[in-house]
Enzyme design. Structure first.
Site, mmCIF file in Angstrom:
data_model
loop_
_atom_site.group_PDB
_atom_site.id
_atom_site.type_symbol
_atom_site.label_atom_id
_atom_site.label_comp_id
_atom_site.label_asym_id
_atom_site.label_seq_id
_atom_site.Cartn_x
_atom_site.Cartn_y
_atom_site.Cartn_z
ATOM 1 N N GLU A 14 0.827 -1.226 0.000
ATOM 2 C CA GLU A 14 0.000 0.000 0.000
ATOM 3 C C GLU A 14 0.859 1.273 0.000
ATOM 4 O O GLU A 14 0.601 2.198 0.782
ATOM 5 C CB GLU A 14 -0.965 0.006 1.191
ATOM 6 C CG GLU A 14 -2.029 -1.056 1.091
ATOM 7 C CD GLU A 14 -3.170 -0.916 2.084
ATOM 8 O OE1 GLU A 14 -3.084 -0.120 3.030
ATOM 9 O OE2 GLU A 14 -4.185 -1.630 1.893
ATOM 10 N N GLU B 48 -5.344 -8.112 -0.778
ATOM 11 C CA GLU B 48 -6.101 -7.860 0.461
ATOM 12 C C GLU B 48 -7.535 -7.568 0.065
ATOM 13 O O GLU B 48 -7.785 -6.662 -0.754
ATOM 14 C CB GLU B 48 -5.547 -6.661 1.254
ATOM 15 C CG GLU B 48 -4.228 -6.938 1.939
ATOM 16 C CD GLU B 48 -3.777 -5.798 2.843
ATOM 17 O OE1 GLU B 48 -4.636 -5.077 3.390
ATOM 18 O OE2 GLU B 48 -2.553 -5.617 2.973
#
Ligand code: AHR
Length: 497
Positions: free
Chosen positions: A173, A292
């Site tokens: 991320e 995710e």
């Protein structure tokens, strides 16, 4: 409600379903590792301190691949802290969740767990506070034969043979401003390319996953991905997608229609991959890794607890209900519908933190979202077929028009798996299934998950409220199947052709 028809043809194929879309994710966060899978002081510990009740439940999900060790955690993690004699490993204040990390579970423990669970390891490296060289050294520790420093260290730690880890995430991320070491896309791309080169210098057989946009909500969505993929070029085998959805407005129909936006996210990310491939006139195409995904919006039960400076705090321990389980089915339908481009997906996470499994001391609870995972993973082998759906629709407040029936299908020679969700709150749905070039001859087996209301949930006090049950409301006539689905239900059916 009017009848819905699902029409299939075995030549109208999307692609082979990659079993790795049924992967998991284990992060050093909250009670995921400590208490969750590693609990040497607990009643269920095996000789390695692994929690056997949790691992036995996870076996039912047949996860082919497990991502580790984060998540946000990895952007402040130094892997050397987690190897070697346990009594010499440092206890640190980790930087992402600001918990206390004793490093009693690290690379070698994770690899042993992978071997015992038949998980393919998928390691994320620290491109936040770490360096490309540190990432490269981790590859040497895991994959190089003895003879050089980090491979020798592994051998000295009792593991002579390389682990041969193929899947590596180039950070986590990195587009998120909350991420340790977050930088603009062009700077991340340089960092990732440097790491990729050094990592592949150690082991050219690695498959690398570049950080893509972690949510469509950030202003950099798409532009981040284009920049990163253009710079990385052929270094990126996959680009990552993340998605956490929720129902904060308490609008169940709209929540169940979130599949529209999951489809859209996958298609938009694939469009970037195709754009970059075409621009580079490259033979190589980056595929999608949804590393995710889950439902995350409540965080109940933890807000009143001190969370910082604490070992294994209760973080993100959601209690999941029936509507959440139907949304999990929706994620899988979307993944199967995009089998041609989506090759890996990891539910986030596996236990306690956003977990299909929750523990309390030595007790364990199977949450509602566990069951659709189990129903789909049992039926994952084969080729995804296009599903042509005709039937009634409704319009979600934010996610737009959706069929009441959400579906996907997997064909495997003389077997057909069909997954069908009835999103109607109150109406039974009649659904016809026809395979126009084949004859459905029999129902082999089918499971259904439903409940009395969308908020029904399992708890430690009442753990069997939502359970799968055999489904037999199926008629087969003239080579077609007709189902009667209760409101708010998902069924997974296996037919003989
Ligand atoms: O899964 C929980 C967290 O969600 C992960 O650490 C992070 O990558 C994401 O924001």
């Amino acid at each position: 409600m009017d009848k819905t028809t699902i029409t299939l043809h075995t030549r109208f194929q999307i692609g082979q379903v990659d079993p790795r879309i049924f992967g998991g994710f284990l992060e050093h966060m909250g009670r995921a590792v400590y208490e969750g899978v590693y609990h040497p002081d607990g009643a269920h510990a095996n000789e390695n301190g692994f929690r056997t009740d949790v691992l036995a439940a996870l076996q039912r999900l047949q996860m082919p691949v497990m991502r580790y060790p984060g998540g946000n955690f990895v952007s402040g993690y130094h892997w050397l802290d987690g190897v070697g004699p346990r009594d010499q490993r440092p206890t640190v204040r980790e930087l992402a969740w600001q918990s206390i990390e004793p490093n009693q579970f690290g690379t070698d423990e994770f690899m042993l767990m992978c071997q015992q669970m038949n998980w393919e390891p998928m390691i994320a490296v620290n491109l936040g506070t770490g360096t490309p060289e540190e990432a490269r050294d981790w590859v040497e520790y895991c994959n190089a034969p003895p003879g050089t420093r980090y491979a020798n260290l592994r051998a000295a730690n009792g593991h002579e043979s390389p682990y041969d880890v193929k899947l590596w995430c180039l950070g986590n991320e990195m587009d998120g401003p909350w991420q340790l070491g977050h930088v603009p896309a062009d700077q991340y791309a340089i960092r990732a390319q440097q790491a990729a080169k050094m990592m592949k210098d150690v082991d050219p057989s690695l498959e690398l996953i570049a950080c893509g946009s972690c949510t469509p909500d950030l202003a950099t969505y798409m532009e981040w991905d284009r920049t990163v993929l253009e710079y990385l070029g052929d270094w990126a085998d996959y680009v990552s997608l993340h998605r956490y959805v929720g129902n904060p407005a308490n609008d169940t129909p709209d929540f169940l229609a979130v599949t529209n936006s999951i489809d859209q996210q996958i298609e938009e990310m694939d469009a970037v991959c195709r754009f970059v491939q075409a621009k580079h006139r490259s033979k190589k195409r980056a595929y999608l890794c949804f590393d995710e995904w889950n439902i995350a919006y409540r965080n109940r039960g933890s807000d009143d607890m001190p969370k910082k400076g604490v070992f294994a705090p209760h973080l993100a321990e959601e209690i999941y209900n029936l509507e959440d389980a139907l949304v999990i089915a929706g994620f899988f339908n979307s993944f199967i519908r995009h089998a041609d481009v989506l090759k890996i997906a990891n539910i986030a996470q596996i236990v306690n933190v956003l977990g299909p499994i929750l523990t309390r001391g030595d007790e364990m609870l199977i949450q509602t979202i566990f069951f659709p995972f189990e129903m789909y993973t049992k039926r994952r082998a084969g080729i995804a077929l296009q599903t042509i759906v005709a039937g009634p629709t409704y319009t979600g407040a934010t996610h737009g028009e959706a069929h009441f029936i959400d579906t996907s299908a997997i064909w495997d020679t003389d077997t057909l798996h069909v997954f069908v969700t009835n999103r109607a709150l109150d109406d039974t749905a009649t659904v016809d299934i026809a395979v126009t070039d084949q004859t459905i001859t029999a129902l082999q087996h089918a499971d259904m998950l439903t409940g009395t209301n969308p908020k029904a949930e399992n708890t430690f006090e009442n753990p069997y409220v939502i359970q799968p049950q055999p489904f037999d409301a199926v008629r087969i006539a003239a080579g077609k199947a007709t189902l009667e689905l209760p409101p708010l239900s998902v069924v997974a059916l296996t037919f003989a052709l």
